[in-house]
Motif scaffolding. Structure first.
Motif, short mmCIF file in Angstrom:
data_model
loop_
_atom_site.label_atom_id
_atom_site.label_comp_id
_atom_site.label_asym_id
_atom_site.label_seq_id
_atom_site.Cartn_x
_atom_site.Cartn_y
_atom_site.Cartn_z
N ASP A 114 0.92 -1.19 0.12
CA ASP A 114 -0.06 0.34 0.21
C ASP A 114 1.25 0.87 0.09
N THR A 115 2.07 0.98 0.49
CA THR A 115 2.92 2.35 0.82
C THR A 115 4.36 2.40 0.59
N LEU A 116 4.66 2.88 0.20
CA LEU A 116 6.79 2.18 0.33
C LEU A 116 7.52 4.12 0.80
N LEU A 164 3.90 9.49 -9.89
CA LEU A 164 5.36 9.93 -10.32
C LEU A 164 5.33 8.27 -10.29
N SER A 165 6.42 8.13 -11.48
CA SER A 165 6.58 7.06 -11.99
C SER A 165 8.38 6.73 -11.31
N LEU A 166 8.29 5.43 -10.44
CA LEU A 166 9.38 5.64 -10.50
C LEU A 166 10.56 4.09 -10.34
N SER A 167 11.57 3.92 -10.36
CA SER A 167 11.54 2.62 -10.61
C SER A 167 12.15 1.88 -8.85
N VAL A 168 11.73 0.55 -9.31
CA VAL A 168 11.61 0.19 -7.68
C VAL A 168 12.96 0.52 -7.32
N GLY A 175 12.45 -4.58 -0.28
CA GLY A 175 12.75 -5.25 1.62
C GLY A 175 11.59 -5.41 2.07
N TRP A 176 10.90 -4.06 1.02
CA TRP A 176 9.18 -4.30 1.58
C TRP A 176 8.72 -5.52 1.63
N TYR A 181 6.95 -11.62 2.28
CA TYR A 181 7.20 -12.86 1.69
C TYR A 181 8.65 -13.59 1.63
N SER A 182 9.15 -13.09 2.45
CA SER A 182 10.93 -14.31 2.49
C SER A 182 10.85 -15.68 2.62
#
Length: 299
Positions: A114-116, A164-168, A175-176, A181-182
Motif C-alpha cells: 500500500d505504501t513504500l 510519479l513513475s519511479l524505478s523499483v 526490502g518490504w 514474503y521471505s
C-alpha cells in the motif's frame, strides 16, 4: 675318692666349656651369615639354615653407592578396539523457495504494498513542451502511496497528490517484499529500462525526428484506444476518445498512461520533458471525462 670326684668335675667343666665355645662360635657364624651380604659362603649358609636375606643397610651421604635404576619393563601394547564415531545427523536442505518475477508480482494485486519509502532525495526541474516549470522536490524516507506496479519495474505512486513513475530501485520495495514474503517467495530482481534518451537516430526538432515520434505515438494510441486524436496544448495533452464498449473505465488512469507514453517516446527521440498532464474529452461534446498527470524524474 675325693680326688676322683674332683677329676670328674674338671672334665665335665671342660666339656661344658667346649660346648659353650662351639655354641658361641655357631651363633657368631649364624649372625655373620645373617648380616653379611657380599659373601657367597654367608649366602650358602643362609640358604642351608633357612635364614632370610638381610635388609640393605642404610647408606650415609658420604658413601658412594652406585644407584641401580631398574629399566622399565616394556609392556605389551594393548589393542583397543576403535569405536566408530556415530554418524552425524544429516539435516536435509530446505526446499528452495519458488522464484517469482517482478512481472508475476505486477500481475497479482494482493502482492503490492500500500505504501513504500523513497530511498533517495529527489529534486528535479519540471519540464514540459520545451519549458521549465520550477522544481519537484521530495526527501528521502517520504511515504509513497502505491497506485500501481508495472511489469517493467516501475512503481506508480503518489506523493502529496502528485503522481510519479519511479524505478523499483528508487524505493524500498525489495526490502518490504522480503520482510513480508521471505518464507513464500524468492524474488528475482528486474532489469529496469531507465528510458535512455535519444535511443533513435532521429531527433526531435528535425523533420524526420518529429515524423518518427508522431508515427510511433499514433500507432500506440490506435493499438490501445482505436483513436488517434491527440493534441499538444500549452499546459497539457488533450485526447478525444469514447470507448466503443459500455464498460466501467477509470479515465484518470487512462489519461495518466497516455501522458506517460508521451514522455517515454519523446525521451526516445531526445525530448527533455519529464512531466505531462492529459485530459480525456468526449470526441463530440468535448465533455471532460477524466484527467491526470505524471512526473518521471529519471527523464
Amino acid at each position: 675318692m675325693k680326688r676322683k670326684n674332683k677329676a670328674q668335675r674338671v672334665a665335665l667343666l671342660k666339656t661344658l666349656l667346649v660346648f659353650l665355645l662351639l655354641g658361641a662360635g655357631c651363633v657368631i657364624v649364624v649372625v655373620w651369615a645373617a648380616k653379611t651380604e657380599d659373601s657367597d659362603l654367608a649366602r650358602s649358609l643362609r640358604v642351608a639354615i633357612g635364614l632370610p636375606e638381610p635388609k640393605s643397610q642404610s647408606v650415609t651421604p658420604d658413601e658412594s653407592v652406585p644407584v641401580v635404576t631398574e629399566l622399565p619393563v616394556a609392556e605389551e601394547p594393548v589393542t583397543v578396539a576403535e569405536v566408530p564415531d556415530p554418524e552425524p545427523l544429516v539435516t536435509p536442505d530446505p526446499e528452495p523457495l519458488p522464484i517469482i518475477t517482478f512481472k508475476e508480482i505486477a500481475a497479482q494485486r494482493h502482492l503490492w504494498p500500500d505504501t513504500l519509502r523513497l530511498k533517495l532525495d529527489v529534486r528535479v526541474p519540471i519540464r514540459y513542451n520545451g519549458k521549465d516549470y520550477g522544481f519537484m522536490e521530495f526527501r528521502k524516507g517520504v511515504t509513497l502511496e502505491v497506485d500501481a506496479v508495472s511489469s517493467g519495474g516501475e512503481i506508480f505512486c503518489r506523493i502529496d497528490g502528485n503522481y510519479l513513475s519511479l524505478s523499483v530501485y528508487e524505493t524500498d520495495f525489495y526490502g518490504w517484499f522480503k520482510g513480508k514474503y521471505s518464507e513464500q517467495y524468492d524474488v528475482q530482481p528486474v532489469t529496469v529500462d531507465l528510458g535512455s534518451k535519444a535511443s533513435s537516430r532521429y531527433r526531435l526538432g528535425t523533420e524526420k525526428g518529429e515524423a518518427a515520434f508522431w508515427a510511433e505515438m499514433r500507432i500506440w494510441c490506435h493499438q490501445n484506444y482505436e483513436a488517434v486524436s491527440l493534441t499538444v496544448e500549452e499546459d497539457g495533452l488533450v485526447f478525444k476518445w469514447l470507448p466503443t464498449e459500455d464498460v466501467p473505465i477509470d479515465y484518470s488512469v487512462e489519461a495518466r498512461e497516455i501522458a506517460r507514453q508521451f514522455l517515454l517516446k519523446r525521451a526516445k527521440y531526445g525530448g527533455r520533458e519529464n512531466y505531462a498532464a492529459c485530459e480525456i474529452r468526449h470526441p463530440v461534446t468535448d465533455e471532460l471525462l477524466g484527467a491526470s498527470s505524471i512526473f518521471i524524474p529519471r527523464l
